[in-house]
Design a protein around this motif. Structure first.
Motif, PDB file in Angstrom:
ATOM      1  N   MET A 155       7.163  28.269 -39.493  1.00 10.17           N
ATOM      2  CA  MET A 155       6.325  27.242 -38.904  1.00 10.17           C
ATOM      3  C   MET A 155       5.603  27.766 -37.666  1.00 10.17           C
ATOM      4  SD  MET A 155       5.477  24.161 -39.367  1.00 10.17           S
ATOM      5  CE  MET A 155       4.514  23.008 -38.464  1.00 10.17           C
ATOM      6  N   PHE A 156       6.209  28.729 -36.995  1.00 12.29           N
ATOM      7  CA  PHE A 156       5.626  29.243 -35.760  1.00 12.29           C
ATOM      8  C   PHE A 156       4.331  30.010 -36.021  1.00 12.29           C
ATOM      9  CE2 PHE A 156       5.347  32.752 -32.661  1.00 12.29           C
ATOM     10  CZ  PHE A 156       5.156  32.001 -31.523  1.00 12.29           C
ATOM     11  N   TRP A 157       4.339  30.927 -37.006  1.00 15.85           N
ATOM     12  CA  TRP A 157       3.164  31.775 -37.262  1.00 15.85           C
ATOM     13  C   TRP A 157       1.960  30.998 -37.800  1.00 15.85           C
ATOM     14  CZ3 TRP A 157       3.137  35.859 -34.574  1.00 15.85           C
ATOM     15  CH2 TRP A 157       4.319  36.531 -34.297  1.00 15.85           C
ATOM     16  N   PRO A 158       2.140  30.032 -38.672  1.00 18.67           N
ATOM     17  CA  PRO A 158       0.953  29.266 -39.088  1.00 18.67           C
ATOM     18  C   PRO A 158       0.308  28.491 -37.934  1.00 18.67           C
ATOM     19  CG  PRO A 158       2.701  28.979 -40.692  1.00 18.67           C
ATOM     20  CD  PRO A 158       3.283  29.718 -39.527  1.00 18.67           C
ATOM     21  N   VAL A 159       1.110  27.969 -37.037  1.00 16.15           N
ATOM     22  CA  VAL A 159       0.566  27.251 -35.883  1.00 16.15           C
ATOM     23  C   VAL A 159      -0.217  28.210 -34.996  1.00 16.15           C
ATOM     24  CG1 VAL A 159       1.194  26.014 -33.772  1.00 16.15           C
ATOM     25  CG2 VAL A 159       2.316  25.448 -35.932  1.00 16.15           C
ATOM     26  N   ILE A 160       0.344  29.400 -34.773  1.00 17.38           N
ATOM     27  CA  ILE A 160      -0.353  30.412 -33.970  1.00 17.38           C
ATOM     28  C   ILE A 160      -1.657  30.817 -34.660  1.00 17.38           C
ATOM     29  CG2 ILE A 160      -0.201  32.791 -33.122  1.00 17.38           C
ATOM     30  CD1 ILE A 160       1.400  30.851 -31.474  1.00 17.38           C
ATOM     31  N   ALA A 161      -1.653  30.976 -35.966  1.00 17.26           N
ATOM     32  CA  ALA A 161      -2.858  31.361 -36.713  1.00 17.26           C
ATOM     33  C   ALA A 161      -3.923  30.265 -36.634  1.00 17.26           C
ATOM     34  CB  ALA A 161      -2.501  31.663 -38.163  1.00 17.26           C
ATOM     35  N   ILE A 162      -3.518  29.018 -36.775  1.00 18.23           N
ATOM     36  CA  ILE A 162      -4.475  27.905 -36.683  1.00 18.23           C
ATOM     37  C   ILE A 162      -5.039  27.813 -35.266  1.00 18.23           C
ATOM     38  CG2 ILE A 162      -4.661  25.391 -36.742  1.00 18.23           C
ATOM     39  CD1 ILE A 162      -2.658  25.468 -39.093  1.00 18.23           C
ATOM     40  N   PHE A 163      -4.180  27.981 -34.283  1.00 11.13           N
ATOM     41  CA  PHE A 163      -4.614  27.948 -32.888  1.00 11.13           C
ATOM     42  C   PHE A 163      -5.594  29.086 -32.594  1.00 11.13           C
ATOM     43  CE2 PHE A 163      -3.815  28.673 -28.281  1.00 11.13           C
ATOM     44  CZ  PHE A 163      -4.236  27.438 -27.835  1.00 11.13           C
ATOM     45  N   ALA A 164      -5.298  30.279 -33.096  1.00 12.67           N
ATOM     46  CA  ALA A 164      -6.195  31.422 -32.877  1.00 12.67           C
ATOM     47  C   ALA A 164      -7.532  31.210 -33.583  1.00 12.67           C
ATOM     48  CB  ALA A 164      -5.525  32.700 -33.370  1.00 12.67           C
ATOM     49  N   ALA A 165      -7.513  30.645 -34.795  1.00 16.27           N
ATOM     50  CA  ALA A 165      -8.756  30.367 -35.512  1.00 16.27           C
ATOM     51  C   ALA A 165      -9.585  29.319 -34.769  1.00 16.27           C
ATOM     52  CB  ALA A 165      -8.445  29.898 -36.929  1.00 16.27           C
ATOM     53  N   ALA A 166      -8.934  28.312 -34.220  1.00 20.47           N
ATOM     54  CA  ALA A 166      -9.653  27.280 -33.467  1.00 20.47           C
ATOM     55  C   ALA A 166     -10.291  27.874 -32.214  1.00 20.47           C
ATOM     56  CB  ALA A 166      -8.706  26.143 -33.094  1.00 20.47           C
ATOM     57  N   ILE A 167      -9.565  28.713 -31.516  1.00 16.04           N
ATOM     58  CA  ILE A 167     -10.115  29.360 -30.324  1.00 16.04           C
ATOM     59  C   ILE A 167     -11.291  30.248 -30.709  1.00 16.04           C
ATOM     60  CG2 ILE A 167      -9.634  31.097 -28.549  1.00 16.04           C
ATOM     61  CD1 ILE A 167      -6.873  29.882 -28.253  1.00 16.04           C
ATOM     62  N   GLY A 168     -11.167  30.982 -31.810  1.00 10.68           N
ATOM     63  CA  GLY A 168     -12.257  31.836 -32.271  1.00 10.68           C
ATOM     64  C   GLY A 168     -13.503  31.038 -32.618  1.00 10.68           C
ATOM     65  N   LEU A 169     -13.333  29.897 -33.272  1.00 13.05           N
ATOM     66  CA  LEU A 169     -14.489  29.067 -33.618  1.00 13.05           C
ATOM     67  C   LEU A 169     -15.144  28.459 -32.380  1.00 13.05           C
ATOM     68  CD1 LEU A 169     -13.199  27.301 -36.841  1.00 13.05           C
ATOM     69  CD2 LEU A 169     -14.956  29.064 -36.675  1.00 13.05           C
ATOM     70  N   VAL A 170     -14.340  28.074 -31.411  1.00 14.74           N
ATOM     71  CA  VAL A 170     -14.893  27.533 -30.168  1.00 14.74           C
ATOM     72  C   VAL A 170     -15.682  28.618 -29.440  1.00 14.74           C
ATOM     73  CG1 VAL A 170     -14.284  26.675 -27.870  1.00 14.74           C
ATOM     74  CG2 VAL A 170     -13.218  25.698 -29.898  1.00 14.74           C
ATOM     75  N   LYS A 171     -15.140  29.833 -29.370  1.00 14.89           N
ATOM     76  CA  LYS A 171     -15.846  30.935 -28.718  1.00 14.89           C
ATOM     77  C   LYS A 171     -17.126  31.277 -29.464  1.00 14.89           C
ATOM     78  CE  LYS A 171     -12.123  33.150 -26.262  1.00 14.89           C
ATOM     79  NZ  LYS A 171     -12.520  33.787 -25.029  1.00 14.89           N
ATOM     80  N   LEU A 172     -17.103  31.216 -30.782  1.00 12.93           N
ATOM     81  CA  LEU A 172     -18.310  31.473 -31.561  1.00 12.93           C
ATOM     82  C   LEU A 172     -19.367  30.405 -31.289  1.00 12.93           C
ATOM     83  CD1 LEU A 172     -19.650  33.231 -33.727  1.00 12.93           C
ATOM     84  CD2 LEU A 172     -18.663  31.713 -35.440  1.00 12.93           C
TER      85      LEU A 172
END
Length: 60
Positions: free
Chosen positions: A1-18
């Protein structure tokens, strides 16, 4: 459960930065267009003034 949350969080941050980069790019393009318009108008004004001075100069 930890790694999917980190992956979703990282993808969200990447989209915001984009999205931020897209907004910055559009702002830079607008600033460049305004700067080019000002430079062109100043250049044309100087050219017009120069030609006006040549035309009004006394001829020997």
């Amino acid at each position: 459960m930890f790694w999917p949350v980190i992956a979703i969080f990282a993808a969200a941050i990447g989209l915001v930065k984009l999205g931020m980069l897209t907004i910055l790019l559009s702002m830079y393009k607008a600033i460049l267009a305004v700067t080019a318009a000002v430079a062109l108008s100043l250049g044309l004004a100087l050219l017009w003034r120069h030609l006006k001075d040549i035309r009004n100069a006394p001829h020997p």
